[in-house]
Design a protein around this motif. Structure first.
Motif, mmCIF file in Angstrom:
data_model
loop_
_atom_site.group_PDB
_atom_site.id
_atom_site.type_symbol
_atom_site.label_atom_id
_atom_site.label_comp_id
_atom_site.label_asym_id
_atom_site.label_seq_id
_atom_site.Cartn_x
_atom_site.Cartn_y
_atom_site.Cartn_z
ATOM 1 N N ALA A 15 -35.350 90.991 -74.944
ATOM 2 C CA ALA A 15 -36.451 90.221 -74.345
ATOM 3 C C ALA A 15 -36.906 89.129 -75.293
ATOM 4 O O ALA A 15 -38.067 89.039 -75.672
ATOM 5 C CB ALA A 15 -37.612 91.139 -73.975
ATOM 6 N N ALA A 65 -33.881 83.862 -74.476
ATOM 7 C CA ALA A 65 -32.653 83.781 -73.675
ATOM 8 C C ALA A 65 -32.693 84.810 -72.547
ATOM 9 O O ALA A 65 -32.467 84.483 -71.369
ATOM 10 C CB ALA A 65 -31.429 83.987 -74.565
ATOM 11 N N ALA A 78 -35.190 96.404 -77.501
ATOM 12 C CA ALA A 78 -35.196 97.433 -78.551
ATOM 13 C C ALA A 78 -36.564 97.562 -79.213
ATOM 14 O O ALA A 78 -36.998 98.654 -79.561
ATOM 15 C CB ALA A 78 -34.135 97.093 -79.608
ATOM 16 N N SER A 112 -37.430 84.637 -81.250
ATOM 17 C CA SER A 112 -38.169 83.843 -80.261
ATOM 18 C C SER A 112 -39.666 83.796 -80.517
ATOM 19 O O SER A 112 -40.322 82.827 -80.148
ATOM 20 C CB SER A 112 -37.913 84.389 -78.854
ATOM 21 O OG SER A 112 -36.553 84.250 -78.537
ATOM 22 N N GLY A 165 -41.120 76.658 -83.940
ATOM 23 C CA GLY A 165 -41.824 76.096 -82.787
ATOM 24 C C GLY A 165 -41.332 74.712 -82.382
ATOM 25 O O GLY A 165 -41.938 74.055 -81.544
ATOM 26 N N ALA A 200 -33.908 100.518 -76.922
ATOM 27 C CA ALA A 200 -32.658 99.970 -77.469
ATOM 28 C C ALA A 200 -31.465 100.494 -76.686
ATOM 29 O O ALA A 200 -31.337 101.705 -76.469
ATOM 30 C CB ALA A 200 -32.529 100.374 -78.930
ATOM 31 N N VAL A 201 -30.614 99.586 -76.279
ATOM 32 C CA VAL A 201 -29.375 99.987 -75.598
ATOM 33 C C VAL A 201 -28.354 100.321 -76.681
ATOM 34 O O VAL A 201 -28.042 99.497 -77.538
ATOM 35 C CB VAL A 201 -28.849 98.836 -74.712
ATOM 36 C CG1 VAL A 201 -27.515 99.207 -74.083
ATOM 37 C CG2 VAL A 201 -29.869 98.482 -73.651
ATOM 38 N N TYR A 209 -29.457 90.872 -83.820
ATOM 39 C CA TYR A 209 -29.819 92.291 -83.815
ATOM 40 C C TYR A 209 -28.799 93.128 -83.051
ATOM 41 O O TYR A 209 -28.662 94.315 -83.301
ATOM 42 C CB TYR A 209 -31.199 92.483 -83.177
ATOM 43 C CG TYR A 209 -32.247 91.616 -83.813
ATOM 44 C CD1 TYR A 209 -32.790 91.950 -85.045
ATOM 45 C CD2 TYR A 209 -32.667 90.435 -83.215
ATOM 46 C CE1 TYR A 209 -33.739 91.144 -85.654
ATOM 47 C CE2 TYR A 209 -33.618 89.627 -83.811
ATOM 48 C CZ TYR A 209 -34.146 89.980 -85.025
ATOM 49 O OH TYR A 209 -35.078 89.182 -85.631
ATOM 50 N N GLY A 241 -37.243 85.183 -90.594
ATOM 51 C CA GLY A 241 -36.388 85.843 -89.607
ATOM 52 C C GLY A 241 -34.958 85.388 -89.825
ATOM 53 O O GLY A 241 -34.663 84.644 -90.772
ATOM 54 N N PHE A 242 -34.096 85.850 -88.940
ATOM 55 C CA PHE A 242 -32.677 85.522 -89.075
ATOM 56 C C PHE A 242 -32.206 84.655 -87.916
ATOM 57 O O PHE A 242 -32.559 84.923 -86.765
ATOM 58 C CB PHE A 242 -31.850 86.803 -89.137
ATOM 59 C CG PHE A 242 -32.095 87.568 -90.398
ATOM 60 C CD1 PHE A 242 -31.488 87.169 -91.581
ATOM 61 C CD2 PHE A 242 -32.969 88.634 -90.426
ATOM 62 C CE1 PHE A 242 -31.739 87.840 -92.766
ATOM 63 C CE2 PHE A 242 -33.226 89.315 -91.609
ATOM 64 C CZ PHE A 242 -32.613 88.910 -92.782
ATOM 65 N N GLY A 296 -30.087 78.460 -85.055
ATOM 66 C CA GLY A 296 -31.375 77.916 -85.499
ATOM 67 C C GLY A 296 -31.900 76.796 -84.625
ATOM 68 O O GLY A 296 -32.849 76.117 -84.998
ATOM 69 N N LEU A 318 -34.856 77.310 -79.527
ATOM 70 C CA LEU A 318 -36.150 77.433 -78.848
ATOM 71 C C LEU A 318 -36.095 76.858 -77.433
ATOM 72 O O LEU A 318 -36.469 77.512 -76.463
ATOM 73 C CB LEU A 318 -37.252 76.764 -79.682
ATOM 74 C CG LEU A 318 -38.623 76.646 -79.036
ATOM 75 C CD1 LEU A 318 -39.135 77.959 -78.488
ATOM 76 C CD2 LEU A 318 -39.629 76.091 -80.025
#
Ligand code: FAD
Length: 438
Positions: free
Chosen positions: A42, A45, A65, A73, A78, A213-214, A246, A350-351, A379, A382
């Motif tokens: 979520a 995308a 997850a 996101s 921004g 988490a799947v 992730y 973040g990554f 990167g 957004l």
């Protein structure tokens, strides 16, 4: 330390979390459910695809997850900017000029989607138009000028040139030589936007499940896919994987070949204390978002409540730098030495999911080719995630023309396997860091 535990540490002190209250909690999946489409992740995308599909009457369940917008996101710089992370020349060399022009046009559609969704779903995400791309020396200024002229001639996309004489009127910094301004790109509060999209998706009938988490997907008879979480199961005709860096960490067996095509790269942001409105305005009078044109770039913007939000610095070792706040503060002062009295109130990171060529990586997997994936925004996701969700939704409903323009892009796995790809890339980055200084 694993990427996931570093990532948890990196989110603790985020300006966005402090300024966007979570009004909704979405209960975990605890039963056996069926849907037309299951979406894993979520972030922007996944939520974009969910909205598009729900608007056409499909039954959609999103499994997340962690928390909605808890990944890239809800914590990015921004900046919603035209184009892709790679230059158009990469797309031209792979797809030819005609398709490269379609990709460029879709990147502009992505900017429109963002604003349309804010208007349609009454999302107040502090949208501010304007983007400045700035060069830090004469050589880079000449390259930027050449790019700006080509974008006008070949892509019919005029950007305002800012000469060395005029640069002082656009930014109160000694670091920049020249630049271009784009009024169509801009910036916003990404977590407010993401939470707003989730609420809109729910209103459209999408079932959202956090803490779900799947861990496995089984391909059954016919086209049916079964997704497993710790406490539930979801059967669906189609799946969209939108799990970013992730996904390979949470469920390595889901798509082993996908993980090798993206590399998690850490990037960090500080946000200052609030300033007097006039002092903030004087830094960047147009209130635009700003990026320099270096390979390892600094990106920054004023916030709606008159702070400076400043990002940059990359880490290819998935190790969190000991003091993100101090090192990013030093970067900020290189651009704005006059802010030495201003405290830094927040620091987080973040990554990003970079691909070898920095082009996005979309495609299909599975025996029945009914598992779609979106990754590799490098990167620059957004705005582009909004378009990605839309073209994935189109493809899932039988019109894959636009999705396939992206899916045709070829990607190489990072060399060296999981163990050695980091050191190889660190060496590569040292080379680019040196080049940035020239
Ligand atoms: C610090 C930072 C700054 C950035 N700045 C900018 C910027 O200024 N401009 C720009 O254009 N881009 C920027 N980006 C990139 C941009 O944020 C991303 O490209 C974009 O948010 C990616 O969205 P996503 O939905 O693919 O991934 P995410 O938002 O990361 O969402 C993926 C979600 O999938 C979930 N997930 C993963 N695996 C599973 C599983 N097995 N089961 C269930 N859920 C799962 C995760 O928990 C996560 O919530 C930045 C990124 C970072 C980290």
């Amino acid at each position: 330390m694993s990427l996931l535990s570093i990532d948890r540490d990196l989110t603790r002190d985020s300006y966005y979390v402090a300024t966007a209250p979570r009004l909704e909690a979405y209960a975990p999946l605890q039963e056996h459910l069926s849907a037309d489409v299951a979406i894993v992740g979520a972030g922007l995308a996944g939520l974009s695809a969910a909205i598009e599909l729900a608007q056409t009457g499909r039954k959609v369940v999103v499994l997340e997850a962690g928390l909605v917008g808890g990944g890239a996101s809800g914590r990015n710089g921004g900046q919603a900017i035209h184009g892709l992370a790679c230059d158009q020349s990469e797309i031209e060399s792979q797809l030819g000029l005609a398709d490269a022009k379609r990709v460029w046009a879709m990147s502009l559609e992505a900017l429109d989607i963002l604003q349309q969704r804010c208007a349609e779903h009454s999302i107040d995400a502090d949208w501010q138009p304007g983007f400045l791309s700035l060069a830090t020396n004469e050589k880079k200024a000449a390259e930027l000028r050449q790019w700006q002229q080509r974008m006008a001639e070949v892509y019919d996309y005029p950007l305002q040139w800012i000469s060395p004489q005029d640069i002082g009127a656009w930014i109160a910094s000694p670091r920049f030589t020249a630049g271009v301004h784009d009024p169509r790109s801009g910036h916003l509060h990404p977590l407010k936007y993401c939470l707003g999209l989730a609420a809109a998706a729910q209103k459209l009938g999408v079932r959202l499940c956090e803490q779900s988490a799947v861990t496995r997907i089984d391909e059954g008879e016919g086209q049916v896919l079964t997704l497993h979480t710790a406490s539930g199961q979801l059967r669906a005709q189609q799946v969209l994987l939108a799990g970013n860096v992730y996904l390979p960490e949470v469920a390595p067996q889901l798509a082993p070949q996908l993980g090798a095509r993206i590399m998690p790269v850490g990037t960090y942001i500080v946000c200052s204390e609030a300033m007097d409105a006039a002092r903030c305005q004087a830094l960047i009078p147009s209130r635009s978002a700003v990026c320099d044109t270096n390979f390892i770039l600094d990106y920054f913007r004023p916030t709606a409540d008159h702070r400076l939000l400043y990002g940059g610095r990359v880490s290819y070792s998935t190790m969190s730098p000991r003091s993100v706040k101090d090192s990013m503060h030093r970067n900020l002062l290189r651009s704005f030495p006059q802010l030495s009295d201003l405290g830094m109130q927040f620091a987080w990171g973040g990554f990003v999911d970079i691909t070898m060529n920095r082009a996005p990586d979309f495609g299909r997997l599975g025996r029945a080719r009914n598992i779609y994936y979106l990754q590799g925004f490098s990167g620059h996701g957004l705005a582009l995630t909004g378009l990605a969700g839309r073209v994935a939704a189109e493809a899932m409903q039988g019109d894959s023309e636009r999705f396939d323009v992206f899916a045709k892009l070829r990607h190489q796995p990072f060399p060296g396997g999981k163990l050695f790809r980091m050191p190889a890339l660190v060496l590569g980055m040292l080379y680019y860091r040196l080049k940035d200084m020239l």
